[in-house]
Design a protein around this motif. Structure first.
Motif, mmCIF file in Angstrom:
data_model
loop_
_atom_site.group_PDB
_atom_site.id
_atom_site.type_symbol
_atom_site.label_atom_id
_atom_site.label_comp_id
_atom_site.label_asym_id
_atom_site.label_seq_id
_atom_site.Cartn_x
_atom_site.Cartn_y
_atom_site.Cartn_z
ATOM 1 N N ALA A 100 0.835 -1.199 0.000
ATOM 2 C CA ALA A 100 0.000 0.000 0.000
ATOM 3 C C ALA A 100 0.874 1.254 0.000
ATOM 4 O O ALA A 100 0.594 2.221 -0.728
ATOM 5 C CB ALA A 100 -0.927 -0.002 1.209
ATOM 6 N N TRP A 138 2.168 2.120 -3.410
ATOM 7 C CA TRP A 138 1.196 2.810 -4.258
ATOM 8 C C TRP A 138 0.954 4.239 -3.779
ATOM 9 O O TRP A 138 0.754 5.145 -4.591
ATOM 10 C CB TRP A 138 -0.107 2.013 -4.320
ATOM 11 C CG TRP A 138 0.021 0.788 -5.160
ATOM 12 C CD1 TRP A 138 0.126 -0.507 -4.741
ATOM 13 C CD2 TRP A 138 0.114 0.738 -6.593
ATOM 14 N NE1 TRP A 138 0.258 -1.360 -5.810
ATOM 15 C CE2 TRP A 138 0.251 -0.617 -6.965
ATOM 16 C CE3 TRP A 138 0.080 1.707 -7.595
ATOM 17 C CZ2 TRP A 138 0.369 -1.024 -8.284
ATOM 18 C CZ3 TRP A 138 0.197 1.304 -8.916
ATOM 19 C CH2 TRP A 138 0.331 -0.045 -9.257
ATOM 20 N N PHE A 139 0.974 4.439 -2.459
ATOM 21 C CA PHE A 139 0.889 5.810 -1.943
ATOM 22 C C PHE A 139 2.055 6.642 -2.508
ATOM 23 O O PHE A 139 1.877 7.794 -2.913
ATOM 24 C CB PHE A 139 0.972 5.831 -0.420
ATOM 25 C CG PHE A 139 -0.230 5.275 0.288
ATOM 26 C CD1 PHE A 139 -1.490 5.330 -0.277
ATOM 27 C CD2 PHE A 139 -0.096 4.710 1.558
ATOM 28 C CE1 PHE A 139 -2.592 4.829 0.384
ATOM 29 C CE2 PHE A 139 -1.194 4.211 2.238
ATOM 30 C CZ PHE A 139 -2.450 4.265 1.640
ATOM 31 N N GLN A 158 1.673 7.438 -6.274
ATOM 32 C CA GLN A 158 0.689 8.517 -6.434
ATOM 33 C C GLN A 158 1.299 9.852 -6.049
ATOM 34 O O GLN A 158 1.164 10.850 -6.766
ATOM 35 C CB GLN A 158 -0.545 8.233 -5.575
ATOM 36 C CG GLN A 158 -1.553 9.382 -5.555
ATOM 37 C CD GLN A 158 -2.724 9.111 -4.623
ATOM 38 O OE1 GLN A 158 -3.111 7.967 -4.416
ATOM 39 N NE2 GLN A 158 -3.281 10.160 -4.034
ATOM 40 N N ALA A 189 -4.147 7.619 -8.396
ATOM 41 C CA ALA A 189 -5.091 7.861 -7.307
ATOM 42 C C ALA A 189 -6.398 7.116 -7.556
ATOM 43 O O ALA A 189 -6.996 6.551 -6.629
ATOM 44 C CB ALA A 189 -5.348 9.358 -7.155
ATOM 45 N N ASN A 196 -5.802 3.520 -6.797
ATOM 46 C CA ASN A 196 -5.734 3.275 -5.358
ATOM 47 C C ASN A 196 -7.123 3.265 -4.737
ATOM 48 O O ASN A 196 -7.413 2.442 -3.855
ATOM 49 C CB ASN A 196 -4.866 4.345 -4.689
ATOM 50 C CG ASN A 196 -3.389 4.155 -5.009
ATOM 51 O OD1 ASN A 196 -2.979 3.107 -5.516
ATOM 52 N ND2 ASN A 196 -2.589 5.169 -4.729
ATOM 53 N N LEU A 241 -7.909 1.682 -1.087
ATOM 54 C CA LEU A 241 -7.055 2.582 -0.311
ATOM 55 C C LEU A 241 -7.782 3.912 -0.180
ATOM 56 O O LEU A 241 -7.954 4.634 -1.161
ATOM 57 C CB LEU A 241 -5.708 2.770 -1.007
ATOM 58 C CG LEU A 241 -4.862 1.504 -1.162
ATOM 59 C CD1 LEU A 241 -3.574 1.810 -1.923
ATOM 60 C CD2 LEU A 241 -4.535 0.897 0.200
ATOM 61 N N SER A 248 -4.340 8.100 1.499
ATOM 62 C CA SER A 248 -3.652 8.236 0.214
ATOM 63 C C SER A 248 -3.146 9.664 0.028
ATOM 64 O O SER A 248 -2.031 9.886 -0.463
ATOM 65 C CB SER A 248 -4.592 7.870 -0.931
ATOM 66 O OG SER A 248 -4.969 6.516 -0.883
ATOM 67 N N GLY A 252 0.662 10.268 0.412
ATOM 68 C CA GLY A 252 1.113 10.679 -0.916
ATOM 69 C C GLY A 252 1.843 12.000 -0.880
ATOM 70 O O GLY A 252 2.894 12.173 -1.517
#
Length: 303
Positions: A65, A68-69, A72, A172, A175, A180, A185, A189
């Motif tokens: 996770a 991916w944060f 982004q 985003a 996600n 998420l 995020s 992010g």
């Protein structure tokens, strides 16, 4: 935020986001643009996460996770904003803001490419009108610069910021579809995006000079707290209440007011061609937003 009327939430978003473009100009001296971007989003991200933690929201996520944060954040709040800050070194802030009128079209094309979201005729027509309007607004600027191709550099940086932020918006969207939630995020992010910009500055050998001008620090607080935290809280509340289409009209109003701010404080003087461009850009975005764009351009009308 839930108790505030929608009209007030809308007004806050438009007023704050339309003035953040001008506020950025106060951070273009005394230090590098990268340092301003890094501090802005690291501060904003820390505030978002502290706020959500105080409200009892879990902030524990696995490594995947956080990856991916980070992706982004690097695109949506990191490298794209480096381009924004550099673009404003060469162009009036309001003109750069209008350049973001191309974001809904870029986001829609990206969503069609990666997610298979269909593009309607109305969306395509709106995108063409919007691009034509942006081109007309930028065109007179080329006639004002005769040395160094500064306007061309400003256009390149603006286009780069739109492209990079579109990638961030697609990430985003991905996600959100994977569960998420928005606030973690956003907070993580921003932290990762700001940290990435700081790393870029260090690797490129930039000197991290602490600015002495009070205006630089006031602009930083305004951009981080009002432009990033307060406005996103208002925007996301509107999004929940009204949906993406009505909330997206913020992106139509913001560039218009940003141009007005440039006219008042930066000496920007739009001619008739630029005026037609504004009308076309607005009309194009209205057409796009009448049926919600496939990807919400998470406010990158901010800045």
């Amino acid at each position: 935020m839930q108790r505030l009327p929608a009209s007030l939430l809308f007004t806050i978003c438009v007023l704050v986001w339309s003035t953040t473009w001008y506020a950025i100009t106060f951070q273009l001296g005394g230090s590098t643009p990268e340092f301003g971007v890094a501090l802005r989003f690291m501060l904003a991200g820390a505030c978002v996460l502290a706020w959500r933690a105080a409200r009892g929201e879990t902030l524990r996520f696995g490594r995947r996770a956080h990856l991916w944060f980070a992706l982004q954040g690097v695109f949506l709040y990191g490298v794209s904003y480096i381009c924004v800050y550099h673009a404003e070194r060469y162009l009036p802030s309001g003109v750069v803001a209008v350049g973001y009128s191309a974001s809904p079209l870029a986001g829609g094309i990206g969503a069609a490419w990666f997610f298979g979201t269909p593009l309607t005729r109305r969306f395509i027509l709106g995108g063409v009108l919007g691009l034509a309007g942006v081109a007309l607004i930028f065109w007179p600027e080329f006639g004002k610069t005769h040395v160094g191709g500064q306007t061309a550099l400003g256009v390149v940086f603006t286009a780069g910021s739109v492209f990079l932020s579109t990638i961030g918006s697609l990430l985003a969207s991905r996600n959100g579809e994977r569960g998420l939630t928005m606030w973690p995020s956003l907070g993580f992010g921003m932290l990762y995006g700001g940290a990435a910009v700081l790393l870029i500055a260090l690797v490129s050998g930039q000197s991290l000079v602490w600015p002495s001008a009070a205006s630089w620090w006031v602009a930083l607080l305004y951009l981080a707290l009002a432009g990033s935290v307060l406005s996103f809280a208002c925007y996301l509340t509107l999004l929940e209440r009204l949906g993406a289409g009505p909330a997206g009209t913020i992106g139509v109003m913001t560039p218009i007011l940003a141009l007005a701010v440039s006219t008042l404080f930066e000496g920007y003087r739009p001619d008739a061609l630029a005026g037609v461009g504004v009308l076309l850009a607005v009309a194009g975005n209205v057409l796009i937003l009448r049926k919600s764009a496939p990807v919400r351009a998470a406010a990158r009308a901010a800045e």
